[in-house]
Write a protein that holds these residues in place. Sequence first.
Motif, PDB file in Angstrom:
ATOM      1  N   ARG A  91      -1.996   2.939  -6.744  1.00 26.33           N
ATOM      2  CA  ARG A  91      -0.602   2.676  -6.332  1.00 26.33           C
ATOM      3  C   ARG A  91      -0.495   2.589  -4.815  1.00 26.33           C
ATOM      4  NH1 ARG A  91       4.414   5.696  -8.398  1.00 26.33           N
ATOM      5  NH2 ARG A  91       5.396   3.757  -7.784  1.00 26.33           N
ATOM      6  N   ARG A  92      -1.220   3.467  -4.137  1.00 29.41           N
ATOM      7  CA  ARG A  92      -1.164   3.433  -2.671  1.00 29.41           C
ATOM      8  C   ARG A  92      -1.765   2.128  -2.145  1.00 29.41           C
ATOM      9  NH1 ARG A  92      -2.135   9.151  -3.401  1.00 29.41           N
ATOM     10  NH2 ARG A  92      -4.388   8.854  -3.338  1.00 29.41           N
ATOM     11  N   SER A 145       1.038   9.095   5.844  1.00 24.77           N
ATOM     12  CA  SER A 145       1.243   9.074   4.388  1.00 24.77           C
ATOM     13  C   SER A 145      -0.064   9.564   3.735  1.00 24.77           C
ATOM     14  CB  SER A 145       1.570   7.649   3.929  1.00 24.77           C
ATOM     15  OG  SER A 145       0.388   6.878   3.863  1.00 24.77           O
ATOM     16  N   PRO A 146      -0.043   9.815   2.425  1.00 19.54           N
ATOM     17  CA  PRO A 146      -1.282  10.293   1.778  1.00 19.54           C
ATOM     18  C   PRO A 146      -2.343   9.199   1.588  1.00 19.54           C
ATOM     19  CG  PRO A 146       0.673  10.776   0.447  1.00 19.54           C
ATOM     20  CD  PRO A 146       1.101   9.831   1.502  1.00 19.54           C
ATOM     21  N   VAL A 173      10.467   4.423  -8.667  1.00 14.52           N
ATOM     22  CA  VAL A 173      10.833   4.164  -7.271  1.00 14.52           C
ATOM     23  C   VAL A 173      12.172   3.418  -7.157  1.00 14.52           C
ATOM     24  CG1 VAL A 173       9.482   2.021  -7.015  1.00 14.52           C
ATOM     25  CG2 VAL A 173       9.878   3.464  -5.029  1.00 14.52           C
ATOM     26  N   TYR A 208       1.465  -4.817  -1.169  1.00 18.65           N
ATOM     27  CA  TYR A 208       2.824  -5.324  -1.383  1.00 18.65           C
ATOM     28  C   TYR A 208       3.520  -5.567  -0.047  1.00 18.65           C
ATOM     29  CZ  TYR A 208       7.748  -5.364  -2.685  1.00 18.65           C
ATOM     30  OH  TYR A 208       9.070  -5.703  -2.821  1.00 18.65           O
ATOM     31  N   ARG A 209       3.262  -4.663   0.918  1.00 22.44           N
ATOM     32  CA  ARG A 209       3.861  -4.796   2.252  1.00 22.44           C
ATOM     33  C   ARG A 209       3.475  -6.148   2.864  1.00 22.44           C
ATOM     34  NH1 ARG A 209       3.761  -5.942   6.999  1.00 22.44           N
ATOM     35  NH2 ARG A 209       3.476  -4.694   8.865  1.00 22.44           N
ATOM     36  N   ILE A 225      10.203   0.358  -1.050  1.00 23.47           N
ATOM     37  CA  ILE A 225       9.241   0.182  -2.158  1.00 23.47           C
ATOM     38  C   ILE A 225       7.824   0.490  -1.667  1.00 23.47           C
ATOM     39  CG2 ILE A 225       8.142  -1.538  -3.658  1.00 23.47           C
ATOM     40  CD1 ILE A 225      10.897  -2.885  -3.951  1.00 23.47           C
ATOM     41  N   VAL A 226       7.485  -0.057  -0.477  1.00 21.14           N
ATOM     42  CA  VAL A 226       6.147   0.177   0.084  1.00 21.14           C
ATOM     43  C   VAL A 226       5.886   1.685   0.185  1.00 21.14           C
ATOM     44  CG1 VAL A 226       4.739  -0.002   2.184  1.00 21.14           C
ATOM     45  CG2 VAL A 226       6.023  -1.991   1.368  1.00 21.14           C
ATOM     46  N   TYR A 227       6.842   2.404   0.803  1.00 22.79           N
ATOM     47  CA  TYR A 227       6.608   3.837   0.996  1.00 22.79           C
ATOM     48  C   TYR A 227       6.736   4.614  -0.310  1.00 22.79           C
ATOM     49  CZ  TYR A 227       5.660   3.145   5.771  1.00 22.79           C
ATOM     50  OH  TYR A 227       5.035   2.738   6.910  1.00 22.79           O
ATOM     51  N   GLY A 228       7.521   4.110  -1.228  1.00 24.85           N
ATOM     52  CA  GLY A 228       7.557   4.718  -2.562  1.00 24.85           C
ATOM     53  C   GLY A 228       6.183   4.684  -3.206  1.00 24.85           C
ATOM     54  N   HIS A 229       5.489   3.553  -3.066  1.00 24.46           N
ATOM     55  CA  HIS A 229       4.129   3.449  -3.619  1.00 24.46           C
ATOM     56  C   HIS A 229       3.147   4.308  -2.823  1.00 24.46           C
ATOM     57  CE1 HIS A 229       5.156   0.572  -6.613  1.00 24.46           C
ATOM     58  NE2 HIS A 229       5.388  -0.437  -5.790  1.00 24.46           N
ATOM     59  N   LEU A 230       3.256   4.286  -1.495  1.00 26.58           N
ATOM     60  CA  LEU A 230       2.308   5.060  -0.683  1.00 26.58           C
ATOM     61  C   LEU A 230       2.408   6.554  -0.997  1.00 26.58           C
ATOM     62  CD1 LEU A 230       2.372   3.387   2.875  1.00 26.58           C
ATOM     63  CD2 LEU A 230       0.684   3.140   1.075  1.00 26.58           C
ATOM     64  N   TYR A 231       3.628   7.006  -1.355  1.00 29.81           N
ATOM     65  CA  TYR A 231       3.814   8.426  -1.681  1.00 29.81           C
ATOM     66  C   TYR A 231       3.795   8.671  -3.189  1.00 29.81           C
ATOM     67  CZ  TYR A 231       4.707   9.693   3.178  1.00 29.81           C
ATOM     68  OH  TYR A 231       4.562   9.929   4.529  1.00 29.81           O
ATOM     69  N   ASP A 232       3.395   7.655  -3.941  1.00 26.14           N
ATOM     70  CA  ASP A 232       3.255   7.783  -5.401  1.00 26.14           C
ATOM     71  C   ASP A 232       4.531   8.313  -6.057  1.00 26.14           C
ATOM     72  OD1 ASP A 232       1.899   7.521  -7.799  1.00 26.14           O
ATOM     73  OD2 ASP A 232       1.180   9.592  -7.758  1.00 26.14           O
ATOM     74  N   VAL A 233       5.657   7.718  -5.675  1.00 24.98           N
ATOM     75  CA  VAL A 233       6.949   8.120  -6.246  1.00 24.98           C
ATOM     76  C   VAL A 233       7.121   7.438  -7.605  1.00 24.98           C
ATOM     77  CG1 VAL A 233       9.461   8.029  -5.937  1.00 24.98           C
ATOM     78  CG2 VAL A 233       7.960   8.428  -3.962  1.00 24.98           C
ATOM     79  N   ARG A 234       7.358   8.233  -8.630  1.00 22.96           N
ATOM     80  CA  ARG A 234       7.602   7.664  -9.970  1.00 22.96           C
ATOM     81  C   ARG A 234       9.059   7.213 -10.044  1.00 22.96           C
ATOM     82  NH1 ARG A 234       2.498   6.923 -12.138  1.00 22.96           N
ATOM     83  NH2 ARG A 234       1.342   8.124 -10.607  1.00 22.96           N
ATOM     84  N   GLY A 268       0.668  -0.514  -2.789  1.00 24.99           N
ATOM     85  CA  GLY A 268       1.802  -0.372  -1.869  1.00 24.99           C
ATOM     86  C   GLY A 268       1.551  -1.079  -0.555  1.00 24.99           C
TER      87      GLY A 268
END
Lengths: 246, 266
Positions: free
Chosen positions: B6-7, B98-99, A109, B13-14, A98-107, B10
């Motif tokens: 979102r980033r 990451s971005p 997720v 959230y971690r 979930i964390v990396y889904g958000h960091l990569y802006d995955v719709r 994210g």
Amino acid sequence: MNAIETEHLTKRYGPVLAVDDIGFAVPAGSTTGLLGGNGAGKTTTIAMLLGLLVPTAGRIAVLGHDMARDRFAALARMNFSSPYVALPSRLTVRENLIVYGHLYDVRGVSDRIAALARELDLGPILDRPAGQLSAGQKTRVALAKALINRPDVLLLDEPTASLDPDTGDLVRTWLEQYRAETGCTILLASHNMAEVERLCSDVVMLKQGRVVDRGTPAALLARYERQDLESVFLDIARDRRQAVPA
Amino acid sequence: MRPGLRRIWGLMYRHLALYRRSWPRMLELAYWPVLQMCIWGFTARFLAARMGNPGLIAGATLLGGVLLWEVTLRSQMGMSISFLEEIWSRNLGHVFVSPLRPFELIAALIGMSVIRMLLGVMPAILLAWGLYAFNLFTLGPVLILFFINLMIMGWAVALGVVSLILRHGSGAEPLAWGVLFGLAPFSAVFYPVSVLPAFVRPLAYALPTTHVFEGMRAALSQGTIRWDHLAAAFGLNLIWLAGAAWLFARQFHAARVSGALIAIGE
């Protein structure tokens, strides 16, 4: 079209020249192996491709983006996996994804995690802390993290290190399938020559920070008159034999 | 939600997921502020019993100082320790490829700092109210301005600490716990600036925290709001934060040049 292009890439740490004026291109949709002994410059090169390290000189373009000026546009379409970079061990596999889904802006997720769990057989371990997994499970989780954003370019640093032959084979099979289905470009640093022969359509050989040879595995075998890539690697590493001129 | 938000979420959230399953971490957040409040609360009660009305005012100043200082301290530690958590888990390599932009990383650390500070300080504020009849909220809406200034000061110091960790690696870790205590004597937390030697006062007045505590004492003892001190605190905070942001940007770039981002936990 090339997914990765480097020109005159150089990295110097004080008096130490870690990468010495190298240039190579990775065609889009291919799997290219980056080979070399310890200290050859593989990790430094990958770190520069990922923007973790600023080159002393030279230029890197990934997916048409100049990494010196526009690295975040490229990073959104790339990903990376290495057994030497961990994920937070107290978080569950699902939480990490979930964390990396958000960091990569995955719709979507949650759907993406469900799909990866099916493909990589992560279902039974999704809600277990990442620190409690076996080496094989950690590798599959690291791959899931690396694929969370459906990357166009995937950098893998020894993706099957410390895996048993069965799990290693499963990972290699899965990487082959993924590349065939998505057209993803893979740059693979590995010490497993059988793996490189199986997965890579092109190989770049590094030694002491320089590109000393490159070509398809078949072309390298022919040039060094060897039956396997491991012998070619040893020839280059130990200066045992020069390539036979075509 | 916008990609940048979102980033930031994210990364927050971690940390929230980590706290959710770690009660020792939750306990640690409130442990020191509550302990401090117990010690100074009984001291204040003792002063009030011995000295009457002046003792009451001194006690209130003491408790106000303790609580507001914890706001700065917990804000600074909340940000620094959240960054250290990434180093301890050897996760920074993944985060930095990451971005996530550097300013988004800072925004996420600030978000965690606010949450950690509130979870740490609120129990102490409630304890002061319940046990010692000291209600910090009687300061009124100006309390929000005090809080904002103290948090910004904490973030500026934390950014400096993070910059030093980027430069010197885990060897700079102890600064995350101790650095702010070095500023406490000059911040006039429990006494007015006039008590300090004349040559130290310019240093004290260069700290935003000093102006907040001078303002707090005026509000508690005279019931007045010292807008001049608040304006000075905001102005100084802008300078401190800009300086810390500059230092962070410089050290982040230096770490990308030297390779420190790859080996930061070693």
